[in-house]
Design a protein around this motif. Structure first.
Motif, mmCIF file in Angstrom:
data_model
loop_
_atom_site.group_PDB
_atom_site.id
_atom_site.type_symbol
_atom_site.label_atom_id
_atom_site.label_comp_id
_atom_site.label_asym_id
_atom_site.label_seq_id
_atom_site.Cartn_x
_atom_site.Cartn_y
_atom_site.Cartn_z
ATOM 1 N N LEU A 269 0.832 -1.201 0.000
ATOM 2 C CA LEU A 269 0.000 0.000 0.000
ATOM 3 C C LEU A 269 0.874 1.261 0.000
ATOM 4 O O LEU A 269 0.660 2.187 -0.797
ATOM 5 N N ILE A 270 1.882 1.257 0.886
ATOM 6 C CA ILE A 270 2.712 2.460 1.002
ATOM 7 C C ILE A 270 3.521 2.709 -0.278
ATOM 8 O O ILE A 270 3.573 3.834 -0.791
ATOM 9 N N ILE A 271 4.115 1.644 -0.841
ATOM 10 C CA ILE A 271 4.880 1.843 -2.088
ATOM 11 C C ILE A 271 3.950 2.312 -3.199
ATOM 12 O O ILE A 271 4.306 3.188 -3.996
ATOM 13 N N ALA A 272 2.751 1.735 -3.242
ATOM 14 C CA ALA A 272 1.808 2.125 -4.295
ATOM 15 C C ALA A 272 1.452 3.610 -4.172
ATOM 16 O O ALA A 272 1.418 4.325 -5.175
ATOM 17 N N VAL A 273 1.221 4.058 -2.932
ATOM 18 C CA VAL A 273 0.883 5.470 -2.735
ATOM 19 C C VAL A 273 2.052 6.354 -3.184
ATOM 20 O O VAL A 273 1.870 7.323 -3.929
ATOM 21 N N ILE A 274 3.271 5.974 -2.758
ATOM 22 C CA ILE A 274 4.451 6.754 -3.154
ATOM 23 C C ILE A 274 4.596 6.760 -4.679
ATOM 24 O O ILE A 274 4.900 7.787 -5.289
ATOM 25 N N SER A 275 4.370 5.608 -5.314
ATOM 26 C CA SER A 275 4.464 5.515 -6.778
ATOM 27 C C SER A 275 3.492 6.466 -7.447
ATOM 28 O O SER A 275 3.854 7.194 -8.371
ATOM 29 N N VAL A 276 2.237 6.449 -6.980
ATOM 30 C CA VAL A 276 1.217 7.299 -7.594
ATOM 31 C C VAL A 276 1.603 8.771 -7.430
ATOM 32 O O VAL A 276 1.527 9.555 -8.384
ATOM 33 N N VAL A 277 2.069 9.134 -6.231
ATOM 34 C CA VAL A 277 2.428 10.526 -5.981
ATOM 35 C C VAL A 277 3.591 10.946 -6.884
ATOM 36 O O VAL A 277 3.538 11.972 -7.575
#
Lengths: 269, 329
Positions: free
Chosen positions: A248-256
């Protein structure tokens, strides 16, 4: 963007991607040198520190070299995919970027094509690194490899996007490399790649918690240590978050990072 | 094919292009002639939608550069001043990349690529890395690439800059051949007078403004006859006497200059009547250089750019250290 427009963009993005792959294939020196670095890490840190740290704490159950292997993968992904940014800056210096920018295609396509190149190169390098894993006593099965590659891709989206973001702001290859080196060092060492982050000062813990690499490496460990018997204490030290949290955290960072890089690239003069 | 109205571009306080207006008809070879820094490249960058105009409007192939830059881009081919090839790819791969981003159907691309490579005589080198090409070959490949997607207008920014004289002449042969066969409109910038002669019409640009616009022949006629340049042992006295002969002399850099419809007869007459001793004399049909001098009181000197040119041609040849110590190979 409707039907035919989208098809055009896909074709353009694909051609950008194909060009990068073609050049990557031709630059054997780059492939070899970017593989030597992780091997050096494994050799110097892995074998060197093994005797210092070996047999203490969690390293009674896990070889130190096995401990740093996921970290070395993470660092390799970071290094390779961010250097995608260098190719943009170099294209600007040597003129080719104008050919791309003046073409009747969207900037979004250009940015995404570059991120795709970063992800693909990173996955290729990790695939080669994985060939070393039996030497380290790790034997990932098919499912583990697929999971690991997916995790690598997820991380590489974030790091490649960071490379594109930097490239849209930085004009020369030298400055890019300077900034890149400057960022690389803290990202490397404050990620849990080389040492367990349980007894570090709060400010280091704070930086490590912002570092996407921290979560990616944690996720890689979850995937790669599947077969290893670990006690409760070692487990809690080696594996900090749950895989779901990591993803979840990597995905959020990726999207940002991806959004930021696209916006910055589109606005670039 | 190109309509430009009061186009302005400012960089901070500096006005690089100060409200230029002109039109280029279909099938024309139109030249922008002027010294370095006159605003030629800035204008071309606005026309190809790489730079937003600060004011004014331009339409290329019927599309507004402000409102519909994508349609403009689809209708034009561009050869920039500095090479925009990927020299780590082959000639053919550079063309294929272009075909992809301009969405040329693959089958059509193969035929068309062969055709344009033939025009610029590069078929034999298509599978070599661009790195191994000479400066002239790179230019030719860029022109071939610019034509690949059947553009309506071909923009050439200083197309022969940094090339040796033979390559220059050859390149012009290609440009004219292409223009005639493809019925394409060509818009180019140059600071070489000799090249401007090849254009159907020329706009002379100085300090961001168009100071004259006509065919080369008519521009030269506007000078008012043959150009005579004299030096004497007393230029001031000679000037006064020439004034009396109603020849309107101008004294610049120790030279006396005037124009006369029947140059040869006039010079003979001047020889008879002038009291100061004539040291040297030059008589020639007016060139575009003379037009420029007449309009601006200054010369466009080809050698002005020679240092930059040398640098560029070396950079094209590859492998030297460029400005700021960057590796340019």
């Amino acid at each position: 963007m409707t039907g035919p427009g989208l098809r055009r963009e896909v074709r353009a993005g694909w051609s950008l991607f194909r060009r990068d792959m073609l050049k990557f294939r031709r630059e054997r020196a780059r492939i070899v040198s970017s593989l030597l670095q992780p091997i050096m890490f494994l050799g110097i840190f892995g074998l060197g520190l093994k005797n210092v740290l070996g047999g203490t704490g969690p390293f009674q159950e896990l070889d130190y070299i096995q401990y740093i292997f996921p970290g070395v993968i993470g660092i390799n992904v970071l290094g390779i995919s961010m250097s995608t940014g260098v190719t943009i800056v170099a294209d600007r210096e040597f003129g080719f970027l104008r050919e791309v920018l003046v073409a009747p295609i969207s900037r979004l396509t250009i940015a995404l094509g570059k991120v795709a190149s970063g992800v693909a190169t990173a996955m290729f390098q990790v695939a080669i690194l994985l060939l070393l894993s039996p030497l380290l006593g790790l034997t990932p099965g098919f499912v583990q490899i697929v999971l690991l590659m997916s995790a690598v891709a997820l991380l590489a989206i974030a790091t490649s996007a960071l490379g594109v973001l930097m490239a849209s702001r930085i004009r020369s290859v030298e400055s890019f490399q300077y900034v890149f080196q400057f960022m690389l060092f803290p990202l490397f060492f404050l990620s849990g790649a080389f040492f367990v982050l349980d007894r570090v000062p709060p400010w280091i813990a704070f930086i490590a918690n912002l570092n996407p690499l921290t979560y990616a490496i944690d996720l890689f460990r979850h995937i790669l240590y599947g077969d290893i018997e670990l006690g409760e204490l070692s487990r809690s030290l080696l594996l900090v978050n749950s895989p779901a949290e990591d993803i979840l955290i990597i995905a959020v960072i990726s999207v940002v990072l991806l959004s930021a890089s696209v916006v910055s690239f589109v606005r670039m003069e | 094919m190109i309509e430009v109205e009061q186009l302005v571009r400012r960089f901070g306080d500096f006005e690089a292009v100060r409200g230029v207006s002109f039109e280029v008809a279909e099938g024309e070879i139109f030249g922008f002639l002027g010294p370095n820094g006159a605003g030629k490249t800035t204008t071309i960058n606005m026309l190809v939608t790489m730079l937003r105009p600060s004011a004014g409007e331009a339409r290329v192939a019927g599309f507004s550069v402000r409102e519909d830059p994508r349609s403009v881009r689809e209708s034009i081919g561009i050869v920039f001043q500095d090479t925009t090839l990927d020299d780590a790819l082959t000639g053919w791969e550079n063309l294929r990349f272009h075909a992809d981003v301009y969405d040329i159907p693959t089958k059509l691309f193969r035929e068309r690529a062969k055709e344009v490579l033939q025009t610029v005589e590069l078929e034999g080198r298509r599978d070599d890395l661009v790195r191994t090409y000479s400066g002239g070959m790179k230019r030719r490949l860029e022109i071939a690439r610019g034509l690949l997607h059947y553009p309506k207008v071909l923009f050439l920014d200083e197309p022969t800059l940094g090339l040796d004289p033979q390559s220059r002449v050859a390149l012009w042969d290609y440009i004219r051949e292409i223009q005639q066969r493809e019925k394409i409109t060509v818009f180019l910038t140059t600071h070489y007078m000799a090249e401007a002669e090849y254009c159907g019409r020329i706009a002379i640009i100085d300090n961001g403004d168009i100071v004259a616009l006509d065919t080369p022949a008519r521009l030269k006629e506007s000078v008012g006859g043959d150009v005579v340049t004299l030096t004497t042992n007393d230029n001031l006295q000679a000037g006064l006497e020439l004034e009396e002969l109603r020849l309107r002399p101008r004294i610049e850099d120790g030279l006396i200059r005037f124009e006369a419809p029947e140059g040869a007869t006039t010079v003979a007459n001047v020889f008879r009547q002038l009291t100061p001793k004539i040291v040297s004399v030059d008589l020639h049909k007016p060139s575009l250089e003379d037009v420029f001098i007449k309009l601006t009181g200054r010369e466009i000197r080809d050698d002005e750019a020679s240092e930059a040119d040398k640098m560029r041609s070396q950079m094209r040849a590859g492998g030297i250290i460029g400005p700021g110590g960057r590796r340019m190979s």
